[in-house]
Scaffold this motif. Sequence first.
Motif, PDB file in Angstrom:
ATOM      1  N   GLY A 147      11.731 -21.607   0.644  1.00  0.00           N
ATOM      2  CA  GLY A 147      10.910 -22.555  -0.094  1.00  0.00           C
ATOM      3  C   GLY A 147      11.078 -23.961   0.420  1.00  0.00           C
ATOM      4  N   THR A 148      11.766 -24.106   1.550  1.00  0.00           N
ATOM      5  CA  THR A 148      12.019 -25.447   2.043  1.00  0.00           C
ATOM      6  C   THR A 148      10.733 -26.189   2.401  1.00  0.00           C
ATOM      7  N   GLU A 149       9.729 -25.446   2.721  1.00  0.00           N
ATOM      8  CA  GLU A 149       8.459 -26.099   3.086  1.00  0.00           C
ATOM      9  C   GLU A 149       7.531 -26.181   1.875  1.00  0.00           C
ATOM     10  N   GLN A 150       8.112 -25.891   0.702  1.00  0.00           N
ATOM     11  CA  GLN A 150       7.229 -25.665  -0.426  1.00  0.00           C
ATOM     12  C   GLN A 150       6.472 -26.922  -0.863  1.00  0.00           C
ATOM     13  N   ILE A 151       7.112 -28.070  -0.694  1.00  0.00           N
ATOM     14  CA  ILE A 151       6.451 -29.277  -1.187  1.00  0.00           C
ATOM     15  C   ILE A 151       5.166 -29.495  -0.403  1.00  0.00           C
ATOM     16  N   ALA A 196      23.768 -18.048   0.213  1.00  0.00           N
ATOM     17  CA  ALA A 196      24.065 -18.699  -1.067  1.00  0.00           C
ATOM     18  C   ALA A 196      22.814 -18.736  -1.926  1.00  0.00           C
ATOM     19  N   LEU A 197      21.701 -19.042  -1.295  1.00  0.00           N
ATOM     20  CA  LEU A 197      20.473 -19.128  -2.072  1.00  0.00           C
ATOM     21  C   LEU A 197      19.982 -17.743  -2.465  1.00  0.00           C
ATOM     22  N   ARG A 252      20.766 -27.075  12.488  1.00  0.00           N
ATOM     23  CA  ARG A 252      20.096 -26.273  11.467  1.00  0.00           C
ATOM     24  C   ARG A 252      20.594 -24.831  11.461  1.00  0.00           C
ATOM     25  N   GLN A 275      24.001 -21.002   4.418  1.00  0.00           N
ATOM     26  CA  GLN A 275      23.433 -21.300   3.112  1.00  0.00           C
ATOM     27  C   GLN A 275      22.404 -20.282   2.689  1.00  0.00           C
ATOM     28  N   PHE A 306      23.217 -24.244   8.954  1.00  0.00           N
ATOM     29  CA  PHE A 306      22.677 -24.148   7.602  1.00  0.00           C
ATOM     30  C   PHE A 306      22.149 -22.752   7.349  1.00  0.00           C
ATOM     31  N   ASP A 307      21.318 -22.278   8.274  1.00  0.00           N
ATOM     32  CA  ASP A 307      20.713 -20.971   8.083  1.00  0.00           C
ATOM     33  C   ASP A 307      21.780 -19.898   7.993  1.00  0.00           C
ATOM     34  N   SER A 351       2.555 -31.496   1.027  1.00  0.00           N
ATOM     35  CA  SER A 351       2.332 -32.907   1.341  1.00  0.00           C
ATOM     36  C   SER A 351       0.833 -33.174   1.416  1.00  0.00           C
ATOM     37  N   ASP A 364      17.212 -17.413  -6.186  1.00  0.00           N
ATOM     38  CA  ASP A 364      16.093 -18.316  -6.007  1.00  0.00           C
ATOM     39  C   ASP A 364      15.320 -17.917  -4.764  1.00  0.00           C
TER      40      ASP A 364
END
Lengths: 296, 597
Positions: free
Chosen positions: B425-429, B415-416, B405, B412, B408-409, B431, B421
């Motif tokens: 927001g990766t935890e945005q969904i 890039a974001l 990970r 990326q 990625f951090d 559940s 954007d």
Amino acid sequence: MASAPSKLYADDVSLVVVLLDTNPFFWSSSSLSFSQFLSHVLAFFNAILTLNQLNQVVVIATGYNSCDYIFNSASDLNRSFENGRMPVMSSSLLQKLEEFLIKDEQLSKGEPEGRIKSSLFSGSLSMALCYIQRVFRSGALHPHPRILCLQGSPDGPEQYVAIMNAIFSAQRSEVPIDSCYIGAQNSAFLQQASYITGGVHHKPQNLDGLFQYLMTIFATDLHSRSFIHLPKPVGVDFRASCFCHKNTIDMGYVCSVCLSIFCKHHKKCSTCGSVFGQAQSEAASASDKKRKTPET
Amino acid sequence: MASGHVTKRAKYKTTIKDPGTPGTLRMTLEKILFVPHNPKSAGKLDVEFRYIKGQKHTKEGSNKPPWLNLTNNQNGSFIFEFENYSDLHDCRDFVGKVLAKSGEVSEKPTVAYPDEQLSAAEMELRIKLLQEDSELQKLHKQFVLSGVLTEAEFWATRKKLLDREASKKTKQRLGFKSAMVSDIKPSTDGRTNKVTFNLTPEIILQIFAEKPAVHRAFLTYVPNKISERNFWTKYFRAEYLHSTKNSIAAAAEAAEDEELAVFLKQDDILASEARRKIRRVDPTLDMEADEGDDYTHLPDHGIFRDGNKEMTESQNELYKRTLSQDINRHAAVVLEGRAVDAEFEDTKAVAEALAQSKRESSNKGESDGDTSRERIERLSRMTEIEDLQGSNNLPLAPLCIKDPRDYFDSQQANALRTSGDALGGTEQIKSSLSIPEVYSSLRESISSIKAMGWKEPIVKPEVAYQVFDALTNSISNTKHNIGKNPQESVLDRLPRKTKEELLHSWTSILELLKHFWASYPITTSYLYAKVNRLKDAMSNIYPQLEEIKGSVPSELRHQVSLLVRPMYQALDAAIQHYEASMQKRSTQSGEKPNGYV
């Protein structure tokens, strides 16, 4: 088929491998319902198959726990309409998709809660590339392959290495990865995949018109792409930031084993555990001491 | 400089074709004076040295006469033909010195540095390098002429360039001509049947290289047994006998004359070498694989001269040589290149030098025991049977990455961030639903589409229109700025002038920074002064960059400022370091007055 002359495989024959995001967590929170999405996408598949008789569409479902091939137009040759509502091939795709979801759900039993709800993008991308490699090896005559990712779930950082490897192998075999992101934020993986492989990345603003976006941007074959203007990315900043403080840096220390980036010298790589030597800094200071005269 | 002037006889030519005006050439430190012998002829010349920019001259040994070509700053040139090369060299060296001197004077108007005693050749090389590389020239002009860097400092970082240039001169060697020795045509005087061969040391060297037996014979017979002239006469007699293809006559003559026989027989040195070479051929070589390349059986290919007709009686085989043997040997020698590169006037010297170099090379490579073992090793390597080999466990530690990970951090996140954007927001969904619930809702939507069929219409015309409109709008906007090719560099979109200015400021910033950081730690007052100079030069770049930014049209300004930003950052870092170290100095100056940091 065996006697197919070479002319049949003109430069505008496409093999489109579509990676379909079937992450249930994403679809339960999306503004676009999955059934709407499917009707857009199925119509798009149909359109591609009618653009050229020899075009081929392969669909891979990108699930939460697994991924699988759910449709291949080369084996589903029945193009007739079933009771006037949709083509037979679409309903067979839906059938396979349903079976896939049941299997995917079973795999998630006993799964701890709290994982980032990302799809297994690395898996489906690898499957797509494997399929394309098989096509490449099938002989001199094959359609021009490309990959189209229809993705909505957020990126899974733990898949980074696998995804980047897949992207680079796609780049090597000259397979462009197109990506259409239908989620809330944008996906860095998809942007990078399209950027590196020379594909098109787009994030539709108006999801009700998804079919229109797909047809306008992603339907054209690779040969015709050189003649038309497609949306261009505004430019992506791929500068690195260090692993230790997440600061964007221009110059830093790179682990020679795993390529981790640090903003200052460490004794040990925090990513792969390699021990860094001291020799270099000592030698540098020794030579500094020696420099009493100007080296002009 | 020992003498302040040079005077030589020379011919002045206005062009290369011009036969030239004979006269006297006199060069002093200030000017070049040419006075024709014939006072009436035009062509008197009086040029000041400061108009002369460079010089070219013909090489000794080339078939050109000794010419010196001086170019002036209006791209004109003065050509002088000398009587011999030593005159040319004298003048060349003198011009080099004067040019170097004037270069030094004009290039460093401020201070003369003591360590800059340069030879003319070195100066010439530098001038040549600057002429060949316009970017280098620009940098040189910008920094050396303005006094930011000294001449020596500028070149110190380019030592490699100077070295490479110098070594390049010696590395390139003339090889053998690809024309065969047998192509030497004798000249006849037309009246008698006598023919004359003109042998140069070069031809002799080639003959020796191609025919080791002749070489050996020369070393043993000449000049003790027979004279050199006799030796070559016999050699060409033998060559003549070969060319007649009359092996019976050859055998007869060989029986009479011992020395002639040496030339007529098969070369035994060559033969033994060939046998040794055959032993070294890779035993796994697949000659059948190359058969496809063989086109000699096709019409109009292959050598007809070397046909079956040449198969004569086997008893005279000894005195027969085939064309293909000749060609192969010649090709081998040409490919081997010339081991002896000095130029010889004397055939004896040629023969000995060649013998010397042969001994060296044979000492180097040859020991037959080694080769046979090597052969066996290679054989076993090529025909490896994997099942019979132990697994080759290389002592490699497996790569273990604790947490991918991080990658990625690291990459990326940026890039974001730039694509505007929300990050994190990766935890945005949410559940809020359990796993079975989400799966069942997904299956429901599938069964609903199965039941309902496709939506009719798939896209409402208004929506489709909106999408089209937005897409074409954004495409036509970006097309203007970004161009066709996604891989195209940002620079290509900028106006040419801006692109060049940006690239140039990058190279000049790099040059300055290279010198700046190389000066730390400051140990002497010399380095201290140098750093101050560099710092001033760097601060002068800021307004230049602003100017570039201001000169571009507004739609490109963002791109340009993106490009300029890292330049600012690099300069800022250097100046920050400078100021910090200055502060440190001023606080410490009480204890260490001599400038140590």
